[in-house]
Write a protein that holds these residues in place. Structure first.
Motif, PDB file in Angstrom:
ATOM      1  N   ARG A   1      10.955  43.108 -27.778  1.00 56.32           N
ATOM      2  CA  ARG A   1       9.551  42.886 -28.044  1.00 56.32           C
ATOM      3  C   ARG A   1       9.085  43.454 -29.647  1.00 56.32           C
ATOM      4  NH1 ARG A   1       5.699  45.883 -28.265  1.00 56.32           N
ATOM      5  NH2 ARG A   1       6.414  47.935 -27.151  1.00 56.32           N
ATOM      6  N   LYS A   2       9.696  44.665 -29.616  1.00 59.08           N
ATOM      7  CA  LYS A   2       9.338  45.137 -31.021  1.00 59.08           C
ATOM      8  C   LYS A   2       9.933  44.166 -32.209  1.00 59.08           C
ATOM      9  CE  LYS A   2       8.661  49.614 -29.441  1.00 59.08           C
ATOM     10  NZ  LYS A   2       9.436  50.894 -29.241  1.00 59.08           N
TER      11      LYS A   2
ATOM     12  N   TYR B   1      13.830  33.889 -26.095  1.00 57.21           N
ATOM     13  CA  TYR B   1      13.547  34.996 -24.916  1.00 57.21           C
ATOM     14  C   TYR B   1      13.259  36.244 -25.540  1.00 57.21           C
ATOM     15  CZ  TYR B   1      15.856  31.441 -21.881  1.00 57.21           C
ATOM     16  OH  TYR B   1      16.285  30.316 -21.464  1.00 57.21           O
ATOM     17  N   VAL B   2      12.653  36.922 -25.163  1.00 63.11           N
ATOM     18  CA  VAL B   2      11.813  38.492 -25.493  1.00 63.11           C
ATOM     19  C   VAL B   2      12.015  39.098 -24.532  1.00 63.11           C
ATOM     20  CG1 VAL B   2       9.941  39.867 -26.477  1.00 63.11           C
ATOM     21  CG2 VAL B   2      10.528  37.319 -27.227  1.00 63.11           C
ATOM     22  N   PHE B   3      12.799  40.413 -24.555  1.00 60.28           N
ATOM     23  CA  PHE B   3      12.898  41.358 -23.504  1.00 60.28           C
ATOM     24  C   PHE B   3      11.611  42.273 -23.567  1.00 60.28           C
ATOM     25  CE2 PHE B   3      17.057  39.483 -23.106  1.00 60.28           C
ATOM     26  CZ  PHE B   3      17.275  39.516 -21.894  1.00 60.28           C
ATOM     27  N   SER B   4      11.026  42.588 -22.515  1.00 61.41           N
ATOM     28  CA  SER B   4       9.777  43.656 -22.422  1.00 61.41           C
ATOM     29  C   SER B   4       9.941  44.170 -21.052  1.00 61.41           C
ATOM     30  CB  SER B   4       8.509  42.670 -22.855  1.00 61.41           C
ATOM     31  OG  SER B   4       7.671  43.836 -22.898  1.00 61.41           O
TER      32      SER B   4
ATOM     33  N   LEU C   1       2.866  41.220 -20.269  1.00 61.22           N
ATOM     34  CA  LEU C   1       2.962  40.328 -21.402  1.00 61.22           C
ATOM     35  C   LEU C   1       3.239  38.774 -21.348  1.00 61.22           C
ATOM     36  CD1 LEU C   1       3.202  40.586 -24.600  1.00 61.22           C
ATOM     37  CD2 LEU C   1       5.617  41.161 -24.058  1.00 61.22           C
ATOM     38  N   GLN C   2       2.556  38.189 -22.129  1.00 60.39           N
ATOM     39  CA  GLN C   2       2.798  36.666 -22.042  1.00 60.39           C
ATOM     40  C   GLN C   2       2.861  36.193 -23.472  1.00 60.39           C
ATOM     41  OE1 GLN C   2      -0.170  34.798 -19.623  1.00 60.39           O
ATOM     42  NE2 GLN C   2       0.868  35.367 -17.866  1.00 60.39           N
ATOM     43  N   LEU C   3       3.688  35.367 -23.911  1.00 58.73           N
ATOM     44  CA  LEU C   3       3.967  34.868 -25.455  1.00 58.73           C
ATOM     45  C   LEU C   3       3.770  33.208 -25.415  1.00 58.73           C
ATOM     46  CD1 LEU C   3       6.734  37.316 -26.492  1.00 58.73           C
ATOM     47  CD2 LEU C   3       4.372  37.670 -26.917  1.00 58.73           C
ATOM     48  N   PRO C   4       3.186  32.827 -26.402  1.00 55.69           N
ATOM     49  CA  PRO C   4       2.968  31.423 -26.326  1.00 55.69           C
ATOM     50  C   PRO C   4       4.304  30.575 -26.954  1.00 55.69           C
ATOM     51  CG  PRO C   4       1.963  32.351 -28.560  1.00 55.69           C
ATOM     52  CD  PRO C   4       2.661  33.596 -27.318  1.00 55.69           C
TER      53      PRO C   4
ATOM     54  N   ILE D   1      11.370  38.128 -20.638  1.00 55.81           N
ATOM     55  CA  ILE D   1      12.380  38.545 -19.692  1.00 55.81           C
ATOM     56  C   ILE D   1      12.051  39.878 -19.071  1.00 55.81           C
ATOM     57  CG2 ILE D   1      14.726  38.533 -19.062  1.00 55.81           C
ATOM     58  CD1 ILE D   1      13.669  35.698 -19.670  1.00 55.81           C
ATOM     59  N   HIS D   2      12.051  40.265 -17.937  1.00 53.25           N
ATOM     60  CA  HIS D   2      11.778  41.710 -17.583  1.00 53.25           C
ATOM     61  C   HIS D   2      13.202  42.238 -16.810  1.00 53.25           C
ATOM     62  CE1 HIS D   2       7.686  40.844 -18.224  1.00 53.25           C
ATOM     63  NE2 HIS D   2       7.580  39.923 -17.525  1.00 53.25           N
TER      64      HIS D   2
END
Length: 176
Positions: free
Chosen positions: A51-52, A73-76, A81-84, A89-90
């Protein structure tokens, strides 16, 4: 099986980002007219990052959608969290990437995040490294290689110089 590839720059003393996660040092370093980025970018169809890293990349690239023609894909750990322009991915990155590499497609680009890279290195999941070294000493920050439980050998494929950068390309050694 798809390749998992790290492609990114570090400071001369091994940092991906400054202590405040800033990448300004990177954007202040001249790349010259030609880099390997465009050719590399054509070899992948998926990006994976923390995420950062996502937030810093969005800030500096000033684009509405980050890597719009790729699956991102963004790990957080933030469940809300929602991204456009990316799927959040959790789950555990090791399990997720082991499954993803079994699907068909091009290479999988590990964009960054020291916390993301550490478990991938510990599980020997990164097949290739493209590491651009900038002539900048940061002294502290986010390390590319965090201390961990790993040891693996790679073979040098190529070196390329562009602007003030030197790029090292390593590939996982094949078992004899």
């Amino acid at each position: 099986m798809r390749k998992i590839i790290f492609y990114g720059a570090v400071s001369l003393d091994g940092y991906l980002a400054a202590q405040d996660h800033s990448l300004q040092w990177l954007f202040d370093t001249p790349t010259g007219e030609r880099t390997t980025y465009e050719a590399f970018y054509e070899t992948i169809d998926v990006t994976v990052m923390g995420r950062k890293t996502y937030e810093e990349a969005k800030k500096y690239l000033e684009t509405e959608a980050l890597y719009p023609e790729k699956t991102n894909y963004v790990f957080s750990t933030n469940k809300e969290l929602q991204l456009p322009d990316a799927e959040v991915i959790h789950e555990d990155p090791v399990s997720f990437l082991k499954q993803l590499r079994q699907t068909s497609g091009k290479g999988i680009w590990i964009v960054g995040g020291g916390q993301l890279i550490k478990p991938l290195v510990e599980n020997q999941l990164i097949d290739e490294w493209y590491i651009q070294i900038a002539p900048v000493l940061l002294g502290k920050g986010i390390r590319l290689f965090q201390e961990g439980d790993y040891e693996e050998r790679y073979e040098l494929v190529n070196t390329v110089r562009f602007g003030q950068f030197i790029e090292l390309h390593y590939r996982k050694r094949q078992a004899n």
